[in-house]
Design a protein around this motif. Structure first.
Motif, short mmCIF file in Angstrom:
data_model
loop_
_atom_site.label_atom_id
_atom_site.label_comp_id
_atom_site.label_asym_id
_atom_site.label_seq_id
_atom_site.Cartn_x
_atom_site.Cartn_y
_atom_site.Cartn_z
N GLY A 106 -2.34 11.22 -24.16
CA GLY A 106 -0.95 11.41 -24.57
C GLY A 106 -0.08 10.28 -24.07
N VAL A 107 1.06 10.11 -24.72
CA VAL A 107 1.90 8.95 -24.43
C VAL A 107 2.95 9.21 -23.36
CG1 VAL A 107 1.53 7.99 -26.72
CG2 VAL A 107 3.50 9.48 -26.31
N GLY A 108 2.88 10.33 -22.69
CA GLY A 108 3.83 10.60 -21.62
C GLY A 108 3.35 11.76 -20.77
N ALA A 109 4.01 11.96 -19.66
CA ALA A 109 3.64 13.04 -18.74
C ALA A 109 3.96 14.40 -19.34
CB ALA A 109 4.39 12.87 -17.42
N PRO A 110 3.18 15.43 -19.00
CA PRO A 110 3.52 16.79 -19.44
C PRO A 110 4.88 17.22 -18.88
CG PRO A 110 1.27 16.68 -18.58
CD PRO A 110 1.92 15.39 -18.23
N ALA A 111 5.50 18.15 -19.55
CA ALA A 111 6.79 18.67 -19.10
C ALA A 111 6.66 19.21 -17.68
CB ALA A 111 7.27 19.76 -20.04
N GLY A 112 7.63 18.88 -16.84
CA GLY A 112 7.64 19.37 -15.48
C GLY A 112 6.97 18.46 -14.47
N TRP A 113 6.34 17.40 -14.96
CA TRP A 113 5.68 16.45 -14.07
C TRP A 113 6.62 15.29 -13.75
CZ3 TRP A 113 0.15 15.68 -12.88
CH2 TRP A 113 -0.62 16.81 -13.15
N ARG A 114 6.67 14.91 -12.48
CA ARG A 114 7.42 13.72 -12.10
C ARG A 114 6.59 12.48 -12.40
NH1 ARG A 114 10.08 15.46 -6.24
NH2 ARG A 114 11.31 17.22 -7.06
N LYS A 115 7.31 11.39 -12.59
CA LYS A 115 6.64 10.15 -12.98
C LYS A 115 5.56 9.76 -11.97
CE LYS A 115 7.61 5.29 -14.01
NZ LYS A 115 8.68 4.27 -14.18
N HIS A 116 5.85 9.84 -10.69
CA HIS A 116 4.86 9.40 -9.69
C HIS A 116 3.65 10.32 -9.67
CE1 HIS A 116 5.50 12.49 -6.52
NE2 HIS A 116 6.72 12.52 -6.99
N GLU A 117 3.82 11.60 -10.01
CA GLU A 117 2.69 12.52 -10.06
C GLU A 117 1.76 12.16 -11.22
OE1 GLU A 117 4.99 16.48 -8.31
OE2 GLU A 117 4.98 16.08 -10.46
N TRP A 118 2.33 11.87 -12.36
CA TRP A 118 1.53 11.49 -13.52
C TRP A 118 0.86 10.14 -13.30
CZ3 TRP A 118 -0.85 13.75 -17.17
CH2 TRP A 118 -1.20 13.12 -18.36
N LEU A 119 1.59 9.19 -12.71
CA LEU A 119 1.01 7.89 -12.40
C LEU A 119 -0.20 8.02 -11.50
CD1 LEU A 119 3.96 5.39 -11.76
CD2 LEU A 119 2.10 5.16 -13.38
N ALA A 120 -0.09 8.85 -10.48
CA ALA A 120 -1.21 9.04 -9.55
C ALA A 120 -2.43 9.58 -10.27
CB ALA A 120 -0.79 9.98 -8.42
N LEU A 121 -2.21 10.48 -11.23
CA LEU A 121 -3.30 11.06 -12.00
C LEU A 121 -3.98 9.99 -12.86
CD1 LEU A 121 -4.27 14.09 -12.31
CD2 LEU A 121 -3.15 14.02 -14.54
N ILE A 122 -3.17 9.18 -13.54
CA ILE A 122 -3.73 8.13 -14.39
C ILE A 122 -4.48 7.10 -13.55
CG2 ILE A 122 -3.21 6.30 -16.05
CD1 ILE A 122 -2.78 9.20 -17.02
N GLU A 123 -3.93 6.72 -12.41
CA GLU A 123 -4.60 5.75 -11.54
C GLU A 123 -5.95 6.27 -11.08
OE1 GLU A 123 -1.68 5.15 -8.52
OE2 GLU A 123 -0.80 3.41 -9.53
N ALA A 124 -6.01 7.55 -10.71
CA ALA A 124 -7.28 8.14 -10.27
C ALA A 124 -8.29 8.15 -11.41
CB ALA A 124 -7.04 9.56 -9.76
N ALA A 125 -7.83 8.45 -12.62
CA ALA A 125 -8.71 8.47 -13.78
C ALA A 125 -9.26 7.07 -14.07
CB ALA A 125 -7.95 9.00 -14.99
N VAL A 126 -8.40 6.08 -14.03
CA VAL A 126 -8.82 4.71 -14.34
C VAL A 126 -9.79 4.19 -13.28
CG1 VAL A 126 -8.02 2.34 -14.66
CG2 VAL A 126 -6.76 4.23 -15.69
N ARG A 127 -9.56 4.56 -12.02
CA ARG A 127 -10.53 4.19 -10.98
C ARG A 127 -11.91 4.73 -11.31
NH1 ARG A 127 -6.19 5.11 -7.41
NH2 ARG A 127 -6.87 7.25 -7.00
N GLY A 128 -11.95 5.97 -11.81
CA GLY A 128 -13.24 6.55 -12.17
C GLY A 128 -13.90 5.82 -13.32
N LEU A 129 -13.11 5.46 -14.33
CA LEU A 129 -13.67 4.72 -15.48
C LEU A 129 -14.20 3.37 -15.05
CD1 LEU A 129 -10.94 5.50 -18.18
CD2 LEU A 129 -13.17 6.62 -17.87
N ALA A 130 -13.47 2.69 -14.19
CA ALA A 130 -13.93 1.39 -13.69
C ALA A 130 -15.19 1.54 -12.85
CB ALA A 130 -12.82 0.72 -12.88
#
Length: 216
Positions: A106-130
């Motif tokens: 998706g192109v943005g964080a789910p409703a109710g999520w703060r930007k830094h919370e969503w960023l942390a999730l994406i960073e963790a996911a990308v670390r796994g892919l790498a």
């Protein structure tokens, strides 16, 4: 599941590079599961079309958040509570058996999520892919658009992509973005058909998540 249309230009596209004949497994990284069977959804049917475009034999799904919901609006109660180390490990394992990864959370964080919370999730996911051996991801358009939105995005009404069929327009909309290591000089990112470099990172490279241009 889809995320709100927030922060549209999240990924820096590079020209399309089709799979080689030996690359057969497609991994789609989405936001979270539906309440029903994934194979009964529009998202799954669209992913099967993408698999055909890329000549992949199978489709697997890995979700950032494992809790099934009717909509991403129902994910507000898990904001900032996802175990990031577990997420990284799950995506590493999933990525190790995949030949190509499509980002579709998706192109943005789910409703109710703060930007830094969503960023942390994406960073963790990308670390796994790498860590799973990938140095690039595919996406439809300029952002990690959810598969349920692909037909709408590529509709001829918008005149964004050429093609008489959804399959042709989806192929035209497909882009790639690198997971880059800021310390590596050889990023090994193919830029078009016929490039010999593989889509996997070298074992000694550990690209940091923030280097991918998908962060809000």
């Amino acid at each position: 599941m889809t995320s709100g249309e927030v922060g549209k230009d999240l990924l820096r596209p590079v020209p399309i590079c089709p799979l080689t004949p030996t690359e057969r497994r497609l991994l789609a990284v989405l936001c979270n599961p539906p309440l029903g069977a994934a194979k009964d959804t529009t998202s799954w049917r669209n992913l099967e079309v993408l698999a055909g475009v890329l000549h992949a034999d199978s489709v697997d799904i890995a979700n950032l958040i494992e809790e099934p919901t009717r909509s991403t609006r129902d994910l507000f109660h898990v904001a900032g509570k996802v175990d990031l180390e577990t997420l990284t490990f799950r995506l590493k394992v999933a990525a190790q058996s995949a030949d190509v990864v499509v980002a579709g959370w998706g192109v943005g964080a789910p409703a109710g999520w703060r930007k830094h919370e969503w960023l942390a999730l994406i960073e963790a996911a990308v670390r796994g892919l790498a860590a799973g051996g990938h140095d690039r991801v595919a996406h439809v358009g300029r952002s990690p658009r959810h598969p349920s939105r692909w037909r709408q995005h590529t509709s001829p009404i918008h005149d964004r992509y050429a093609g008489a069929t959804f399959e042709l327009r989806l192929a035209a909309a497909l882009r790639w973005s690198p997971i880059e290591s800021t310390a590596a000089t050889d990023k090994r990112v193919p830029t078009g058909p016929g490039e010999p470099e593989a889509s996997r990172a070298r074992p000694d490279q550990h690209p940091p998540a923030h280097a991918l241009d998908m962060l809000l």
